[in-house]
Write a protein that holds these residues in place. Structure first.
Motif, PDB file in Angstrom:
ATOM      1  N   UNK A 107       0.842  -1.130   0.011  1.00 52.06           N
ATOM      2  CA  UNK A 107       0.047  -0.100   0.129  1.00 52.06           C
ATOM      3  C   UNK A 107       0.993   1.231  -0.053  1.00 52.06           C
ATOM      4  N   UNK A 108       0.575   2.022  -0.993  1.00 53.87           N
ATOM      5  CA  UNK A 108       1.585   3.305  -1.010  1.00 53.87           C
ATOM      6  C   UNK A 108       0.763   4.542  -0.947  1.00 53.87           C
ATOM      7  N   UNK A 109       1.223   5.466  -0.233  1.00 58.61           N
ATOM      8  CA  UNK A 109       0.633   6.774  -0.112  1.00 58.61           C
ATOM      9  C   UNK A 109       0.610   7.662  -1.367  1.00 58.61           C
ATOM     10  N   UNK A 110       1.470   7.495  -2.157  1.00 61.21           N
ATOM     11  CA  UNK A 110       1.471   8.341  -3.215  1.00 61.21           C
ATOM     12  C   UNK A 110       0.316   8.235  -4.163  1.00 61.21           C
ATOM     13  N   UNK A 111      -0.387   9.326  -4.781  1.00 62.19           N
ATOM     14  CA  UNK A 111      -1.250   8.702  -5.843  1.00 62.19           C
ATOM     15  C   UNK A 111      -0.792   8.374  -7.093  1.00 62.19           C
ATOM     16  N   UNK A 112      -1.391   7.303  -7.688  1.00 64.80           N
ATOM     17  CA  UNK A 112      -0.878   6.719  -9.065  1.00 64.80           C
ATOM     18  C   UNK A 112      -1.517   7.318 -10.083  1.00 64.80           C
ATOM     19  N   UNK A 113      -0.827   7.180 -11.271  1.00 65.21           N
ATOM     20  CA  UNK A 113      -1.300   7.933 -12.327  1.00 65.21           C
ATOM     21  C   UNK A 113      -2.538   7.529 -12.799  1.00 65.21           C
ATOM     22  N   UNK A 122       6.460   9.645 -16.854  1.00 65.55           N
ATOM     23  CA  UNK A 122       6.366  10.823 -17.010  1.00 65.55           C
ATOM     24  C   UNK A 122       6.460  11.897 -15.911  1.00 65.55           C
ATOM     25  N   UNK A 123       6.357  11.210 -14.674  1.00 71.78           N
ATOM     26  CA  UNK A 123       6.410  12.067 -13.461  1.00 71.78           C
ATOM     27  C   UNK A 123       7.982  12.882 -13.241  1.00 71.78           C
ATOM     28  N   UNK A 124       9.068  11.892 -13.735  1.00 69.23           N
ATOM     29  CA  UNK A 124      10.257  12.865 -13.607  1.00 69.23           C
ATOM     30  C   UNK A 124      10.361  13.824 -14.664  1.00 69.23           C
ATOM     31  N   UNK A 125       9.508  13.888 -15.849  1.00 75.91           N
ATOM     32  CA  UNK A 125       9.549  15.014 -16.749  1.00 75.91           C
ATOM     33  C   UNK A 125       8.916  16.270 -16.431  1.00 75.91           C
ATOM     34  N   UNK A 126       8.068  16.263 -15.362  1.00 76.82           N
ATOM     35  CA  UNK A 126       7.053  17.383 -15.076  1.00 76.82           C
ATOM     36  C   UNK A 126       7.869  18.501 -14.568  1.00 76.82           C
ATOM     37  N   UNK A 153       7.353  23.779 -18.837  1.00 79.36           N
ATOM     38  CA  UNK A 153       7.197  25.325 -18.244  1.00 79.36           C
ATOM     39  C   UNK A 153       6.149  25.500 -17.173  1.00 79.36           C
ATOM     40  N   UNK A 154       6.189  26.433 -16.524  1.00 78.76           N
ATOM     41  CA  UNK A 154       4.993  26.807 -15.696  1.00 78.76           C
ATOM     42  C   UNK A 154       3.621  26.806 -16.241  1.00 78.76           C
ATOM     43  N   UNK A 155       2.659  26.335 -15.876  1.00 78.20           N
ATOM     44  CA  UNK A 155       1.454  26.257 -16.469  1.00 78.20           C
ATOM     45  C   UNK A 155       0.357  27.107 -15.790  1.00 78.20           C
ATOM     46  N   UNK A 156      -0.769  27.504 -16.586  1.00 84.14           N
ATOM     47  CA  UNK A 156      -1.807  28.154 -15.916  1.00 84.14           C
ATOM     48  C   UNK A 156      -2.495  27.505 -14.767  1.00 84.14           C
ATOM     49  N   UNK A 157      -2.468  28.038 -13.519  1.00 85.10           N
ATOM     50  CA  UNK A 157      -3.033  27.498 -12.379  1.00 85.10           C
ATOM     51  C   UNK A 157      -4.605  27.346 -12.514  1.00 85.10           C
ATOM     52  N   UNK A 158      -5.130  28.362 -13.130  1.00 90.15           N
ATOM     53  CA  UNK A 158      -6.663  28.471 -13.370  1.00 90.15           C
ATOM     54  C   UNK A 158      -6.937  27.509 -14.338  1.00 90.15           C
ATOM     55  N   UNK A 159      -7.408  26.659 -14.210  1.00 92.36           N
ATOM     56  CA  UNK A 159      -7.809  25.618 -15.450  1.00 92.36           C
ATOM     57  C   UNK A 159      -9.239  25.490 -15.620  1.00 92.36           C
ATOM     58  N   UNK A 160     -10.021  25.403 -16.676  1.00 91.98           N
ATOM     59  CA  UNK A 160     -11.406  25.258 -16.779  1.00 91.98           C
ATOM     60  C   UNK A 160     -11.859  23.926 -16.359  1.00 91.98           C
ATOM     61  N   UNK A 161     -12.877  23.946 -15.528  1.00 88.71           N
ATOM     62  CA  UNK A 161     -13.412  22.663 -15.165  1.00 88.71           C
ATOM     63  C   UNK A 161     -14.935  22.513 -15.547  1.00 88.71           C
ATOM     64  N   UNK A 162     -15.559  21.523 -15.707  1.00 88.31           N
ATOM     65  CA  UNK A 162     -16.866  21.626 -16.107  1.00 88.31           C
ATOM     66  C   UNK A 162     -17.452  21.009 -14.855  1.00 88.31           C
ATOM     67  N   UNK A 181      -2.106  13.175 -10.489  1.00 89.81           N
ATOM     68  CA  UNK A 181      -2.741  13.844  -9.645  1.00 89.81           C
ATOM     69  C   UNK A 181      -1.956  14.659  -8.723  1.00 89.81           C
ATOM     70  N   UNK A 182      -0.897  13.903  -8.311  1.00 89.21           N
ATOM     71  CA  UNK A 182       0.102  14.741  -7.240  1.00 89.21           C
ATOM     72  C   UNK A 182       0.793  15.994  -8.055  1.00 89.21           C
ATOM     73  N   UNK A 183       1.371  15.722  -9.347  1.00 89.18           N
ATOM     74  CA  UNK A 183       1.939  16.725  -9.995  1.00 89.18           C
ATOM     75  C   UNK A 183       1.136  17.845 -10.616  1.00 89.18           C
ATOM     76  N   UNK A 184      -0.275  17.477 -10.642  1.00 91.47           N
ATOM     77  CA  UNK A 184      -1.258  18.187 -11.395  1.00 91.47           C
ATOM     78  C   UNK A 184      -0.769  18.486 -12.781  1.00 91.47           C
ATOM     79  N   UNK A 185      -0.583  17.573 -13.203  1.00 91.47           N
ATOM     80  CA  UNK A 185      -0.189  17.492 -14.768  1.00 91.47           C
ATOM     81  C   UNK A 185      -0.866  16.357 -15.655  1.00 91.47           C
ATOM     82  N   UNK A 186      -1.145  16.863 -16.921  1.00 93.49           N
ATOM     83  CA  UNK A 186      -2.122  16.134 -17.862  1.00 93.49           C
ATOM     84  C   UNK A 186      -1.296  16.103 -19.128  1.00 93.49           C
TER      85      UNK A 186
END
Lengths: 376, 197
Positions: A69-75, A102-106, A110-119, A184-189
């Motif tokens: 069981x690991x605490x880190x959220x998985x992709x 991909x985690x290592x690449x995050x 470049x810095x990305x927009x923190x205000x992202x659109x969500x439906x 999820x942890x890196x907030x990257x898509x």
């Protein structure tokens, strides 16, 4: 080694011991550790050394996910599947591995927009879907009947911090047409888009992936896939255009003319005849209007007999691109920072070509060529 | 008997020149050289490998592989899969596998290393990521040149063959850092001291 917090899954271990008829003492003897060591693992007070973890897994026949069981959220992964294909555990594991890589690449992105659109509260109900699509079109700055251009879609990915990774996974053999990986942890898509797909389908798939970006809470679920399909149709071919097509179709008397009308709209909007048909039918059904004369079967028969060229062919004809052209297209056409970031990472870390191979799920030969180009 | 299990690259580096290769036994530990079926699958799946190693499907070699490759029971496969899953998950997110020219071992690489959990075996690979993973998990592992050294010490191969293998690696641009370093250290008796400068 992994730095996130990890614990032995005592429920799995107890269940396996019970099946074998063993107690913890017997397990300790087999593993060559003290009984106290096993007790500490089970209490979560200690974690086995790598060699003991390996022996524990093989002795009990448990996989990492069953044993740890690991605490880190998985992709979180979502496939835009080819028709009729089935997502297996193997597909999901491979995609999850790509996500972990991909985690290592995050940190090189470049810095990305923190205000992202969500439906908010995504719904498959017709009017709510149309409202969600209208809101996005309005923010992009286009009217309800305008053609949504590729560049506008690409900009939306960028605005929302989603990194496009164009890939050439072949037209037939690969499981997915597109792959969405959310960290999820890196907030990257990251969005893998398979360029070996038909032009008339490609814009729809991009819109489908964009829907995943707007609905991160649904990522990796069947509901998320259904919503992404429905949203893509509404975004690319909204109600106002569907009304126009429906009105024209019902005023004529034969199937061929209906098809010709819909084909004209499909060409203008660079989407498939099937997408146009679906949106018109959804409109008619929502308003309980009479159906078109053309049926789903008719459209599929046409679809199967007439297929356009592939995106990769349109971009790189007459031959497959070399590494340099492929990277250039990724920047120029898809405005993607992926290869720039990868280049910095490979040079900074001095990473081998095997990383590129696994990250892009390509052959070693192609990975070696790309790696050489990126580190040169 | 201890198996010396070759990964795909080692097999491709040696199989054309060391004849016979698979099933050959040598040394005090009675090492027996073998491969997994994965080698067959990897080469046939990868068109570039098949292109660069056209001799791979020569009848003599294909027959040898068929006869000598390890076949796994269902119980072996279960244990192997458990080990693969532990090894593969352990390399993910670990930055050490991204540095110093390494790549994180792939699932296929992990299958090769995991073999030592179901048989008494030493794994033979030149992949530096696999060596690091083997070190982390205390798995027995050799570089390709170390296999050659052991075979040479056991008088299974001679100086001329080692020279010919080195020539081929150099001509094919396939010389890794470890093979290069071993040329004038491990095999100093054959190749002599490195030239100054």
């Amino acid at each position: 080694m992994l730095t996130m917090e990890k614990f032995i899954n005592k429920v799995s271990v107890k269940s396996s011991l019970s099946a074998l008829g063993w107690d913890q003492k017997k397990l300790a003897d087999v593993l060559g550790v003290s009984g106290q060591a096993v007790t500490n693992w089970m209490k979560g007070e200690d974690f086995p050394r790598p060699n003991k973890l390996l022996k524990l897994a093989t002795t009990l026949g448990l996989s990492f996910d069953e044993l740890v069981i690991q605490s880190a959220k998985q992709p979180i992964v979502a496939f835009r599947k080819k028709g009729g294909s089935i997502t297996t555990d193997e597909h999901l594991l491979n995609a999850s591995s790509m996500g972990s890589l991909l985690k290592s690449l995050v940190k090189f992105l470049p810095e990305s927009n923190a205000l992202r659109t969500q439906i908010q509260s995504p719904s498959l109900e017709y009017e709510k879907l149309q409202a969600a699509a209208a809101e996005v079109r309005s923010r992009i700055g286009i009217g309800s009947q305008a053609v949504l251009e590729y560049l506008q879609l690409i900009n939306e990915f960028d605005t929302n911090g989603a990194v496009i990774i164009p890939v050439m996974w072949g037209n037939k053999q690969n499981h997915g047409n597109a792959l969405h990986i959310l960290l999820p942890e890196e907030k990257a898509t990251f969005i893998y888009l398979n360029l070996d797909t038909h032009l008339e389908d490609f814009k729809f798939w991009m819109a489908h992936e964009l829907a995943h970006v707007y609905t991160p809470d649904l990522a990796g679920t069947d509901e998320g896939e259904d919503y992404a399909d429905a949203f893509a149709g509404a975004l690319l071919f909204p109600k106002d255009i569907a009304i126009e097509v429906y009105s024209k179709c019902v005023s004529i008397s034969n199937k061929q003319h209906e098809i010709a009308i819909m084909r004209r709209y499909a060409n203008t909007h660079e989407i498939s005849l099937y997408s146009v048909y679906c949106e018109v039918i959804k409109y008619a059904n929502a308003l309980k209007l009479p159906p078109l004369k053309v049926t789903n079967k008719d459209i599929h028969a046409i679809r199967n007999s007439v297929r356009g060229s592939l995106v990769s062919h349109a971009l790189f004809a007459p031959s497959q691109p070399d590494a340099s052209s492929y990277i250039a297209a990724s920047h120029a056409v898809f405005k993607s920072n992926f290869f720039n970031s990868l280049k910095i990472m490979l040079k900074d870390f001095h990473t081998g070509s095997g990383y590129v191979q696994q990250l892009l799920d390509i052959s070693l030969k192609d990975a070696t060529a790309l790696h050489k180009e990126l580190v040169s | 008997m201890t198996f010396a299990l070759l990964d795909t690259n080692i097999y491709l580096r040696l199989a054309k020149r060391i004849r016979p290769l698979l099933g050959t036994k040598f040394g005090a530990n009675n090492y027996s050289i073998t491969i997994l079926k994965d080698v067959e699958d990897e080469v046939h799946r990868n068109s570039s490998l098949a292109f660069y190693y056209p001799w791979f499907d020569n009848p003599e070699l294909a027959t040898e592989r068929m006869a000598k490759q390890i076949r796994l029971s269902e119980a072996d496969k279960t244990r192997l899969n458990s080990a693969v899953s532990i090894l593969h998950k352990s390399v993910q997110n670990d930055p050490r596998y991204l540095t110093e020219g390494r790549s994180p071992p792939s699932k296929t690489d992990c299958r090769v290393l995991a073999f030592s959990q179901i048989r008494d075996a030493v794994i033979v690979t030149d992949d530096m990521g696999m060596h690091l993973l083997a070190e982390d998990f205390d798995l027995p592992v050799w570089h390709g040149y170390q296999l050659l050294e052991q075979m040479y010490l056991a008088k299974i191969i001679d100086e001329a063959l080692i020279r010919s293998i080195y020539d081929a690696l150099e001509n094919n641009g396939d010389m890794t850092k470890t093979w290069k370093l071993a040329k004038h250290t491990t095999f100093v008796e054959i190749f002599g001291e490195p030239e100054p400068g």
